[in-house]
Design a protein around this motif. Structure first.
Motif, PDB file in Angstrom:
ATOM      1  N   ASP A  45       0.852  -1.183   0.000  1.00  0.00           N
ATOM      2  CA  ASP A  45       0.000   0.000   0.000  1.00  0.00           C
ATOM      3  C   ASP A  45       0.895   1.242   0.000  1.00  0.00           C
ATOM      4  O   ASP A  45       1.533   1.564   0.995  1.00  0.00           O
ATOM      5  CB  ASP A  45      -0.902  -0.014   1.233  1.00  0.00           C
ATOM      6  N   LEU A  48       1.048   3.992   2.692  1.00  0.00           N
ATOM      7  CA  LEU A  48       1.679   3.702   3.975  1.00  0.00           C
ATOM      8  C   LEU A  48       3.205   3.781   3.927  1.00  0.00           C
ATOM      9  O   LEU A  48       3.854   3.812   4.969  1.00  0.00           O
ATOM     10  CB  LEU A  48       1.270   2.301   4.459  1.00  0.00           C
ATOM     11  N   LEU A  53       4.081   4.156  11.397  1.00  0.00           N
ATOM     12  CA  LEU A  53       2.839   3.397  11.537  1.00  0.00           C
ATOM     13  C   LEU A  53       2.712   2.816  12.928  1.00  0.00           C
ATOM     14  O   LEU A  53       3.701   2.577  13.608  1.00  0.00           O
ATOM     15  CB  LEU A  53       2.810   2.242  10.533  1.00  0.00           C
ATOM     16  N   GLY A  55       0.882  -0.605  14.595  1.00  0.00           N
ATOM     17  CA  GLY A  55       0.318  -1.872  14.164  1.00  0.00           C
ATOM     18  C   GLY A  55      -0.121  -2.694  15.357  1.00  0.00           C
ATOM     19  O   GLY A  55       0.428  -2.567  16.452  1.00  0.00           O
ATOM     20  N   SER A 128      -3.431  -5.254  11.867  1.00  0.00           N
ATOM     21  CA  SER A 128      -3.881  -4.024  11.211  1.00  0.00           C
ATOM     22  C   SER A 128      -2.797  -2.977  11.394  1.00  0.00           C
ATOM     23  O   SER A 128      -2.049  -3.017  12.373  1.00  0.00           O
ATOM     24  CB  SER A 128      -5.211  -3.538  11.780  1.00  0.00           C
ATOM     25  N   VAL A 129      -2.701  -2.059  10.443  1.00  0.00           N
ATOM     26  CA  VAL A 129      -1.741  -0.961  10.529  1.00  0.00           C
ATOM     27  C   VAL A 129      -2.450   0.348  10.208  1.00  0.00           C
ATOM     28  O   VAL A 129      -3.361   0.386   9.379  1.00  0.00           O
ATOM     29  CB  VAL A 129      -0.534  -1.150   9.580  1.00  0.00           C
ATOM     30  N   LEU A 130      -2.023   1.394  10.879  1.00  0.00           N
ATOM     31  CA  LEU A 130      -2.569   2.738  10.649  1.00  0.00           C
ATOM     32  C   LEU A 130      -1.441   3.754  10.721  1.00  0.00           C
ATOM     33  O   LEU A 130      -0.569   3.640  11.588  1.00  0.00           O
ATOM     34  CB  LEU A 130      -3.605   3.093  11.716  1.00  0.00           C
ATOM     35  N   PRO A 131      -1.463   4.757   9.856  1.00  0.00           N
ATOM     36  CA  PRO A 131      -0.457   5.816   9.954  1.00  0.00           C
ATOM     37  C   PRO A 131      -0.670   6.629  11.229  1.00  0.00           C
ATOM     38  O   PRO A 131      -1.800   6.995  11.562  1.00  0.00           O
ATOM     39  CB  PRO A 131      -0.714   6.679   8.720  1.00  0.00           C
ATOM     40  N   GLU A 134      -2.447  10.156  10.961  1.00  0.00           N
ATOM     41  CA  GLU A 134      -3.913  10.274  10.859  1.00  0.00           C
ATOM     42  C   GLU A 134      -4.509  10.671  12.195  1.00  0.00           C
ATOM     43  O   GLU A 134      -5.512  11.356  12.269  1.00  0.00           O
ATOM     44  CB  GLU A 134      -4.531   8.952  10.385  1.00  0.00           C
ATOM     45  N   PHE A 135      -3.901  10.212  13.274  1.00  0.00           N
ATOM     46  CA  PHE A 135      -4.425  10.534  14.589  1.00  0.00           C
ATOM     47  C   PHE A 135      -3.991  11.917  15.043  1.00  0.00           C
ATOM     48  O   PHE A 135      -4.764  12.618  15.671  1.00  0.00           O
ATOM     49  CB  PHE A 135      -4.000   9.468  15.606  1.00  0.00           C
TER      50      PHE A 135
END
Length: 140
Positions: A45, A48, A53, A55, A128-131, A134-135
């Motif tokens: 992706d 990302l 990140l 995770g 799961s992974v999130l940048p 974003e938060f």
């Protein structure tokens, strides 16, 4: 197309055949090809890449399989710069769950998840992974 021989437990093969039939695939080869493409594409992706990140990785295994728990401990120590937190819990009568909270780059998280997936006798590996950015933007 090249023919490849793959070893797997009979129960898994039965599940693949049932899945193929239930979802309209032409056969198990089509299911395996799609699953392989999905697995290989999971960490490709581009949104990302080059981002920090967070995770979450969840691993479930039978508590009698001490080699899995030992491998999880070794991975936690090998990647202590990536593993922000780790939690072990007993689930039901026969299972353990390892939960890893990770902070790092896509390549590092991908390699870590790959090592967990390659661990023999794990029953389930989910992640799961999130940048992180974003938060931080949500609270500005």
């Amino acid at each position: 197309m090249t023919v490849v021989s793959v070893s797997m437990p009979e129960e898994l093969l039965e599940r693949i055949d049932e899945f193929s039939e239930d979802h309209g695939y032409t056969g198990r080869s089509e299911v395996i090809r799609e699953a392989s493409r999905n697995l290989l594409g999971e960490f490709e992706d581009q949104r990302l890449e080059d981002k920090e990140l967070m995770g979450v990785v969840t691993v479930v295994f039978d508590y009698e399989t001490t080699s899995v728990e030992e491998r999880m401990m070794h991975l936690r120590h090998e990647h202590e710069d990536l593993v922000a937190s780790n939690f072990h819990s007993h689930v039901g009568d026969h299972y353990c769950m390892e939960l890893f909270i990770l902070e790092g780059r896509l390549e590092e998280i991908s390699a870590f998840v790959g090592k967990i997936r390659a661990t023999q006798d794990t029953l389930s590996v989910d992640y799961s992974v999130l940048p992180v950015d974003e938060f931080s933007q949500a609270f500005v």
